[in-house]
Design a protein around this motif. Sequence first.
Motif, PDB file in Angstrom:
ATOM      1  N   VAL A   1       0.649  -1.213   0.026  1.00 14.89           N
ATOM      2  CA  VAL A   1       0.042   0.064  -0.216  1.00 14.89           C
ATOM      3  C   VAL A   1       0.941   1.084  -0.066  1.00 14.89           C
ATOM      4  N   SER A   2       2.010   1.218   0.719  1.00 10.99           N
ATOM      5  CA  SER A   2       2.852   2.456   0.718  1.00 10.99           C
ATOM      6  C   SER A   2       3.607   2.696  -0.573  1.00 10.99           C
ATOM      7  N   LEU A   3       3.981   1.570  -1.079  1.00 12.19           N
ATOM      8  CA  LEU A   3       4.703   1.731  -2.573  1.00 12.19           C
ATOM      9  C   LEU A   3       3.540   2.218  -3.559  1.00 12.19           C
ATOM     10  N   LEU A   4       2.295   1.802  -3.417  1.00 12.68           N
ATOM     11  CA  LEU A   4       1.374   2.526  -4.216  1.00 12.68           C
ATOM     12  C   LEU A   4       1.104   3.891  -4.061  1.00 12.68           C
ATOM     13  N   MET A   5       1.177   4.231  -2.741  1.00 11.11           N
ATOM     14  CA  MET A   5       0.807   5.611  -2.479  1.00 11.11           C
ATOM     15  C   MET A   5       1.978   6.661  -2.864  1.00 11.11           C
ATOM     16  N   ILE A   6       3.032   5.995  -2.553  1.00 11.34           N
ATOM     17  CA  ILE A   6       4.368   6.807  -3.189  1.00 11.34           C
ATOM     18  C   ILE A   6       4.305   6.971  -4.873  1.00 11.34           C
ATOM     19  N   GLY A   7       3.746   6.215  -5.332  1.00 10.58           N
ATOM     20  CA  GLY A   7       3.436   6.016  -6.743  1.00 10.58           C
ATOM     21  C   GLY A   7       2.353   6.888  -7.058  1.00 10.58           C
ATOM     22  N   GLY A   8       1.421   7.438  -6.087  1.00 13.19           N
ATOM     23  CA  GLY A   8       0.513   8.343  -6.447  1.00 13.19           C
ATOM     24  C   GLY A   8      -0.919   7.926  -6.504  1.00 13.19           C
ATOM     25  N   GLU A   9      -1.240   6.537  -5.946  1.00  5.92           N
ATOM     26  CA  GLU A   9      -2.488   6.116  -6.221  1.00  5.92           C
ATOM     27  C   GLU A   9      -2.972   5.368  -4.669  1.00  5.92           C
ATOM     28  N   PHE A  10      -4.135   5.114  -4.781  1.00  4.98           N
ATOM     29  CA  PHE A  10      -4.699   4.490  -3.458  1.00  4.98           C
ATOM     30  C   PHE A  10      -5.304   3.225  -3.723  1.00  4.98           C
ATOM     31  N   ASP A  11      -5.379   2.069  -2.999  1.00  2.03           N
ATOM     32  CA  ASP A  11      -6.173   0.852  -3.126  1.00  2.03           C
ATOM     33  C   ASP A  11      -7.090   0.692  -1.933  1.00  2.03           C
ATOM     34  N   LEU A  12      -8.166   1.158  -2.081  1.00  2.25           N
ATOM     35  CA  LEU A  12      -9.402   0.720  -1.073  1.00  2.25           C
ATOM     36  C   LEU A  12      -9.772  -0.494  -1.002  1.00  2.25           C
TER      37      LEU A  12
ATOM     38  N   THR B   1     -11.100   1.949  -7.088  1.00  2.00           N
ATOM     39  CA  THR B   1     -10.899   0.786  -6.031  1.00  2.00           C
ATOM     40  C   THR B   1     -11.960   0.973  -4.852  1.00  2.00           C
ATOM     41  N   LEU B   2     -12.724   1.871  -4.899  1.00  2.00           N
ATOM     42  CA  LEU B   2     -14.031   1.930  -4.165  1.00  2.00           C
ATOM     43  C   LEU B   2     -14.933   1.186  -4.673  1.00  2.00           C
ATOM     44  N   SER B   3     -15.099   1.113  -6.060  1.00  4.16           N
ATOM     45  CA  SER B   3     -15.770   0.182  -6.591  1.00  4.16           C
ATOM     46  C   SER B   3     -15.506  -1.211  -6.521  1.00  4.16           C
ATOM     47  N   MET B   4     -14.229  -1.298  -6.712  1.00  4.37           N
ATOM     48  CA  MET B   4     -13.428  -2.742  -6.590  1.00  4.37           C
ATOM     49  C   MET B   4     -13.800  -3.099  -5.198  1.00  4.37           C
ATOM     50  N   PHE B   5     -13.739  -2.481  -4.288  1.00  6.51           N
ATOM     51  CA  PHE B   5     -14.104  -2.909  -2.972  1.00  6.51           C
ATOM     52  C   PHE B   5     -15.249  -3.384  -2.642  1.00  6.51           C
ATOM     53  N   LEU B   6     -16.230  -2.374  -2.933  1.00  5.07           N
ATOM     54  CA  LEU B   6     -17.659  -3.054  -2.868  1.00  5.07           C
ATOM     55  C   LEU B   6     -18.044  -4.189  -3.815  1.00  5.07           C
ATOM     56  N   MET B   7     -17.607  -4.154  -4.846  1.00  5.02           N
ATOM     57  CA  MET B   7     -17.802  -5.468  -5.440  1.00  5.02           C
ATOM     58  C   MET B   7     -17.385  -6.606  -4.898  1.00  5.02           C
TER      59      MET B   7
END
Lengths: 281, 342
Positions: free
Chosen positions: B68-79, B136-142
């Motif tokens: 998650v931190s690598l992704l955040m450094i890369g400017g994105e989120f994953d919910l 990723t919010l959509s992916m989270f809910l799905m």
Amino acid sequence: MTTTIEASAPILELTDVGKSFGNIHALRDVSLSVRAGEVTCILGDNGAGKSTLIKIISGLYKHDTGTYHVAGKPMNCSSPRDALDCGIATVYQDLALVPLLPVWRNFFLGSELTIGPWPFRRLDVAAMRRIADEELQKMGIHVPDIDQPVGTLSGGQRQVVAIARAIHFGAKVLILDEPTAALGVKQSGVVLKYISAARDAGLGVIFITHNPHHAYLVGDHFVILRQGMLDLSSPRAELTLDDLTHHMAGGAELEALKHELQRIDVPDLGAVHDAQEKENA
Amino acid sequence: MTAGGDPARITKRSLGRRFVTRPEVGSLVGAIAVFALFFAVAMPFRELDSLSTVLYASSTIGIMAVGVSLLMIGGEFDLSAGVGVITSALAAGMFAYELSLNVWVGAGLALMLSLGIGFLNGYMVVKTKLPSFLITLSMFLMLQGLNLAVTRTVTGSVASPPISDMDGFASAQKVFSSTFTVGGVSVQLTVLWWILFVALATWVLLRTKVGNWIYAAGGNADAARAVGVPVNYTKIGLFMTVGFMAWFVGMHNLFRFNTVQSGEGVGQELIYIAAAVIGGCALMGGWGTAIGAAIGALILGMAQQGVVYAGWNPDLFMFFIGATLLIAVVLNLWVRTRAHRR
């Protein structure tokens, strides 16, 4: 200083280039040639077609009409990466560097040096830091700490880091998109100095600007765009700063406006002032 | 010639200042403070066994926080990271059980699934250019819905079928969920995996091309593209890294507990993001380290166990995380603005 090189063949040549978006002609019949060791200034108002022209030159857009040759061969690049391989480097005003990355990482971004076999291939940090420092010294730039984030440098220094990077990676043509637009007088001076340094290093420089004074300080050839067409294309010898300013400011249109403004301004205000004084007395 | 600025006005940054501008420093101070707090108020917290438990709790948060931190450094989120863990565990359990496969084959299929979810997240983010928050919010809910629905349809219950008597379970458990003993204290293997992943991520970030690209993609994607960095591939790769970590933690859950509840995982994604942020990762990308995220995970692990050891109401855990996060972000902001000002 450019007379000796002037006879050489252009590195980059556009002939009657045009580009349309739907039914809007963003650019029509623009011809331009850029020679090594010469600064070509492109001036124009907002919406004159400067950005479209740069994007065609740097390979982001494909032109619709006309021809575009680089070193005698038709230009066939579709990405900034390809263009770099053709020797065309673009330094954008606001998106040249990553502010939070150290100077040396920015310098080598996208062209990192590595050592060791995969999967242990790693950055050659020592070499990258040394080369970045050397190249900046060569340009006469004093960066106090090669590890400091680029965002902590001044606006002028950032532009110069980007220019030094382009030169190091073998750029033959350097496109500078309004490098002085957001800078103060002193910082602009710094950038202009490195533009002439790049020219003296034998690069063809395309300098896009709003500012005829900046252009005239370093330019060898001047091109003014208006509504997507060439309004003026002339070498320095045939032009004075006043001509350039006049052309750039809108020429005849400005004259008309000047007269109009003069007529309303001065006498009317004077009359009101006089009337007021009389009342007060 | 000393052009290019006024050297007299820029002094070399002192060692001290360079230290406090490191992304991890604020969180390190925080970790020491939290440790001291629980050390003072909770007697059981002082024992070595508790340290092992704290490390275990931190490791399950921390392994995910690496991705998650690598992704955040890369400017994105994953919910979708929290439920993604459960999706992977459920998939592995059900594949293996329903098709009577070796559990390793189930785990392999689950890995494909997790990487696929990561790829899909990343592909949609770079293609649509929508904020990853929405995708990723959509992916989270799905995934949340699918976890419940598919599990109930396949097994008729709300949990994955027990697989402890199936082929390969023992060896898989050794890899994903065994313990080892250090100085008479039993420690979960996930702690070692955690350290390994953090070390690997740190090496990649600081010493490889890809690391440079991750920082650049998060710091200024347009500039990175302009100099030829494959920003889209980098981002997709980061989403897939989160997918891989989700798979790993999912496998740990599965082989530790033998069966997985399909409704779990919701809310965990925010814990991972909190760990990364407490560890100094910038919300907008371009700044942060894997070690910082590990310290963040350690703070959360200490809080999770410390609240219990101190005999406080366990419901306070979430309050504690919230307060820690708030303090951490304010502290980080303060440190950064002070340190960058001269």
